[in-house]
Design an enzyme around this catalytic site. Sequence first.
Site, PDB file in Angstrom:
ATOM      1  N   GLY A  55       0.813  -1.207   0.000  1.00  0.00           N
ATOM      2  CA  GLY A  55       0.000   0.000   0.000  1.00  0.00           C
ATOM      3  C   GLY A  55       0.847   1.256   0.000  1.00  0.00           C
ATOM      4  O   GLY A  55       1.983   1.271   0.473  1.00  0.00           O
ATOM      5  N   THR A  73       5.330   1.765   5.991  1.00  0.00           N
ATOM      6  CA  THR A  73       3.953   1.421   6.322  1.00  0.00           C
ATOM      7  C   THR A  73       3.371   2.507   7.195  1.00  0.00           C
ATOM      8  O   THR A  73       3.978   2.895   8.192  1.00  0.00           O
ATOM      9  CB  THR A  73       3.792   0.068   7.043  1.00  0.00           C
ATOM     10  OG1 THR A  73       2.466  -0.045   7.549  1.00  0.00           O
ATOM     11  CG2 THR A  73       4.729  -0.090   8.204  1.00  0.00           C
ATOM     12  N   ASP A  80       0.855   2.177   8.968  1.00  0.00           N
ATOM     13  CA  ASP A  80       0.332   1.562  10.191  1.00  0.00           C
ATOM     14  C   ASP A  80       1.321   1.640  11.350  1.00  0.00           C
ATOM     15  O   ASP A  80       0.939   1.466  12.508  1.00  0.00           O
ATOM     16  CB  ASP A  80      -0.014   0.091   9.954  1.00  0.00           C
ATOM     17  CG  ASP A  80      -1.215  -0.080   9.039  1.00  0.00           C
ATOM     18  OD1 ASP A  80      -1.854   0.940   8.709  1.00  0.00           O
ATOM     19  OD2 ASP A  80      -1.512  -1.216   8.648  1.00  0.00           O
ATOM     20  N   LYS A 112     -24.585  17.337  19.359  1.00  0.00           N
ATOM     21  CA  LYS A 112     -25.717  16.405  19.254  1.00  0.00           C
ATOM     22  C   LYS A 112     -25.345  15.053  18.657  1.00  0.00           C
ATOM     23  O   LYS A 112     -26.208  14.199  18.513  1.00  0.00           O
ATOM     24  CB  LYS A 112     -26.835  17.039  18.438  1.00  0.00           C
ATOM     25  CG  LYS A 112     -26.461  17.397  17.001  1.00  0.00           C
ATOM     26  CD  LYS A 112     -27.657  18.048  16.283  1.00  0.00           C
ATOM     27  CE  LYS A 112     -27.305  18.428  14.857  1.00  0.00           C
ATOM     28  NZ  LYS A 112     -28.462  19.052  14.162  1.00  0.00           N
ATOM     29  N   TYR A 113     -24.056  14.846  18.305  1.00  0.00           N
ATOM     30  CA  TYR A 113     -23.674  13.575  17.690  1.00  0.00           C
ATOM     31  C   TYR A 113     -22.506  12.925  18.429  1.00  0.00           C
ATOM     32  O   TYR A 113     -21.617  13.607  18.950  1.00  0.00           O
ATOM     33  CB  TYR A 113     -23.248  13.774  16.226  1.00  0.00           C
ATOM     34  CG  TYR A 113     -24.362  14.199  15.311  1.00  0.00           C
ATOM     35  CD1 TYR A 113     -25.437  13.354  15.029  1.00  0.00           C
ATOM     36  CD2 TYR A 113     -24.338  15.459  14.713  1.00  0.00           C
ATOM     37  CE1 TYR A 113     -26.459  13.755  14.177  1.00  0.00           C
ATOM     38  CE2 TYR A 113     -25.348  15.871  13.862  1.00  0.00           C
ATOM     39  CZ  TYR A 113     -26.406  15.015  13.603  1.00  0.00           C
ATOM     40  OH  TYR A 113     -27.417  15.410  12.766  1.00  0.00           O
ATOM     41  N   ARG A 123      -4.380  -2.494  10.746  1.00  0.00           N
ATOM     42  CA  ARG A 123      -4.939  -3.842  10.809  1.00  0.00           C
ATOM     43  C   ARG A 123      -4.306  -4.658  11.917  1.00  0.00           C
ATOM     44  O   ARG A 123      -4.970  -5.373  12.646  1.00  0.00           O
ATOM     45  CB  ARG A 123      -4.726  -4.560   9.464  1.00  0.00           C
ATOM     46  CG  ARG A 123      -5.454  -5.889   9.352  1.00  0.00           C
ATOM     47  CD  ARG A 123      -4.970  -6.685   8.160  1.00  0.00           C
ATOM     48  NE  ARG A 123      -3.765  -7.435   8.496  1.00  0.00           N
ATOM     49  CZ  ARG A 123      -2.835  -7.779   7.620  1.00  0.00           C
ATOM     50  NH1 ARG A 123      -2.940  -7.413   6.363  1.00  0.00           N
ATOM     51  NH2 ARG A 123      -1.783  -8.471   7.999  1.00  0.00           N
ATOM     52  N   GLU A 172      -8.557  -0.114  13.056  1.00  0.00           N
ATOM     53  CA  GLU A 172      -9.113  -0.942  11.977  1.00  0.00           C
ATOM     54  C   GLU A 172      -9.154  -2.425  12.326  1.00  0.00           C
ATOM     55  O   GLU A 172     -10.096  -3.138  11.980  1.00  0.00           O
ATOM     56  CB  GLU A 172      -8.264  -0.718  10.717  1.00  0.00           C
ATOM     57  CG  GLU A 172      -8.621  -1.556   9.522  1.00  0.00           C
ATOM     58  CD  GLU A 172      -7.589  -1.418   8.412  1.00  0.00           C
ATOM     59  OE1 GLU A 172      -7.871  -1.888   7.300  1.00  0.00           O
ATOM     60  OE2 GLU A 172      -6.498  -0.852   8.662  1.00  0.00           O
ATOM     61  N   TYR A 213      -7.684   5.893   3.099  1.00  0.00           N
ATOM     62  CA  TYR A 213      -7.095   6.399   1.861  1.00  0.00           C
ATOM     63  C   TYR A 213      -6.744   7.878   1.954  1.00  0.00           C
ATOM     64  O   TYR A 213      -5.848   8.347   1.241  1.00  0.00           O
ATOM     65  CB  TYR A 213      -8.056   6.166   0.688  1.00  0.00           C
ATOM     66  CG  TYR A 213      -8.072   4.732   0.210  1.00  0.00           C
ATOM     67  CD1 TYR A 213      -7.169   4.296  -0.755  1.00  0.00           C
ATOM     68  CD2 TYR A 213      -8.968   3.811   0.736  1.00  0.00           C
ATOM     69  CE1 TYR A 213      -7.169   2.980  -1.185  1.00  0.00           C
ATOM     70  CE2 TYR A 213      -8.975   2.494   0.321  1.00  0.00           C
ATOM     71  CZ  TYR A 213      -8.068   2.078  -0.649  1.00  0.00           C
ATOM     72  OH  TYR A 213      -8.060   0.772  -1.067  1.00  0.00           O
ATOM     73  N   ARG A 267      -2.964   8.016   2.773  1.00  0.00           N
ATOM     74  CA  ARG A 267      -1.947   7.161   2.149  1.00  0.00           C
ATOM     75  C   ARG A 267      -1.081   7.890   1.128  1.00  0.00           C
ATOM     76  O   ARG A 267       0.080   7.518   0.930  1.00  0.00           O
ATOM     77  CB  ARG A 267      -2.610   5.956   1.470  1.00  0.00           C
ATOM     78  CG  ARG A 267      -3.390   5.095   2.435  1.00  0.00           C
ATOM     79  CD  ARG A 267      -3.564   3.671   1.965  1.00  0.00           C
ATOM     80  NE  ARG A 267      -3.882   3.520   0.563  1.00  0.00           N
ATOM     81  CZ  ARG A 267      -3.881   2.345  -0.074  1.00  0.00           C
ATOM     82  NH1 ARG A 267      -3.563   1.248   0.593  1.00  0.00           N
ATOM     83  NH2 ARG A 267      -4.196   2.265  -1.345  1.00  0.00           N
TER      84      ARG A 267
END
Length: 549
Positions: free
Chosen positions: A78, A200, A202, A239-240, A249, A308, A421, A424
């Site tokens: 990736g 990476t 990650d 409100k959210y 991963r 993730e 994405y 990346r």
Amino acid sequence: MAKSALHLARMSYQPKMPASLQGAVKIIEGKATEAVSDKEEIAAIFPRTYGLPLISFAPGGERTEYPPTNVGVILSGGQAPGGHNVIAGLFDEMKLLNPDSRLFGFLMGPDGLIEHKYRELTAEVIDEYRNTGGFDMIGSGRTKLDKPEQFEAGLEILRELDIKALVIIGGDDSNTNACILAEYYASIDAGIQVIGCPKTIDGDLKNKQIETSFGFDTAAKVYSELIGNIQRDCNSARKYWHFIKLMGRSASHITLECALQTHPNICIVSEEVEANNYYLDDVVTYIAETVVRRSEAGMNFGTVLIPEGLIEFLPAMKRLIKELNEFLSQNDAEFKLIKRSAQRQYIKNKLSPENSRLYDSLPVDVARQLIADRDPHGNVQVSLIATEKLLADMTAQKLAEWAEEGRFQGRFSTLTHFFGYEGRCAMPSNFDANYCYCLGRAASILIAAGKTGYMAAIKNTADPVSEWEAGGVPMTMMMNMERRSGKMKPVIRKALVDMDGEPYRALREMRREWALSTEYVYPGPIQFFGPEHVCDSPTMTLRLEKNDR
């Protein structure tokens, strides 16, 4: 290509380098190394590249005449911000050592090597991509490079182009393949060196020698900007509840770093979930309890950061996924003949009783995603599992039950997001632009020194660039044996969040305060110009980990 004003400005940025990468360089070899575990097995698999010494560079070496050397480069896996600068650093050092050296980029990852698709990377090509994001200079791919017939196909084009060294820029799996390739070419005296570079977003390719993988800095800062924007909106509308899933991963480094930068109300760490043997309901209950406490204080809003790969770290789910991985790898042909409508029942009948019950209890979408197509390494594609929506829905369900019992009188509305994405191919931060360029220069020096089976490495990265130290690390040093696709194989060990490390400790000390108050931090976009403490600062993770070293 058309260029923005910022693109044009960034093309002229000259990455910074430490003294050990400027001028003549002295090669210093340390003691012989050994694998991180499974030493005997790794030594037997890599007899020619095992036990190599650590290498460091120092300024002040004698100027040497180097012969012209043709080098190939592959971008594997990736995308991550900074890959183009690795290639630029590699090219510049090659030309410095001998202007007649040539660089060839294999197109679309390992497939380019196998299928003999390449382009020569000249100064005109490379100058267009300096300090830019993406891998579009030559493209990338996820093909595993691990079969002798692939190695031989690659050797044909390497010999045709008179290439003496190959640089593979990738993550732990790609560099595992680079290590295997280095051993294979050494075993047949092919005369081809293989060097790796750690990539990476990650952040799971790191250890005592590799402090960080490139792209992590930029991606974490991009995601943190987006989280900060959402949190400002969250605190404005009030409100959210925003459930935000982030890349990662196999490890929660991105989620942890973003939490340290933005101070969300809840941050789930996969490694913590596994260490405490939490079930999915435990995670949902923790979120729901925080929602209730904030609601009682008049705050019916908040943010939740989710890694993730969380699903794979839940012990019960981990056992299920392990059995699914092994069963499907061994029965792939038979499974593909089963009608989609009958696949769930087929799988349920093939699993052990405990895993069958768990699989049957999962929502239809999650159960389907667990048996969807695998990645080339045989892993469940956990990014396809909408964990953020699953947790939001299950939390809503639990709160509805509590409302009926009189335990919750507030409001609970959710929005879900997945940031992947978006980070990346971002324009690399100054840190990644510098770091990647230095990795490329280091890779070229390792080639000139005749080394193979090494990964380029830069240390002291939490300090100013002038204090960085460059060198090389034997890839076999990072290896251990793991079960992949039903078989034990040598792989570079992934780095998980250290539960005793400073970054996690910092989160643990602050998370209760963040949960019950609203102390959001808004990092804003990456800055390329201005004071160094704004533009060049490394991640919180690197700064905190410096205290652990």
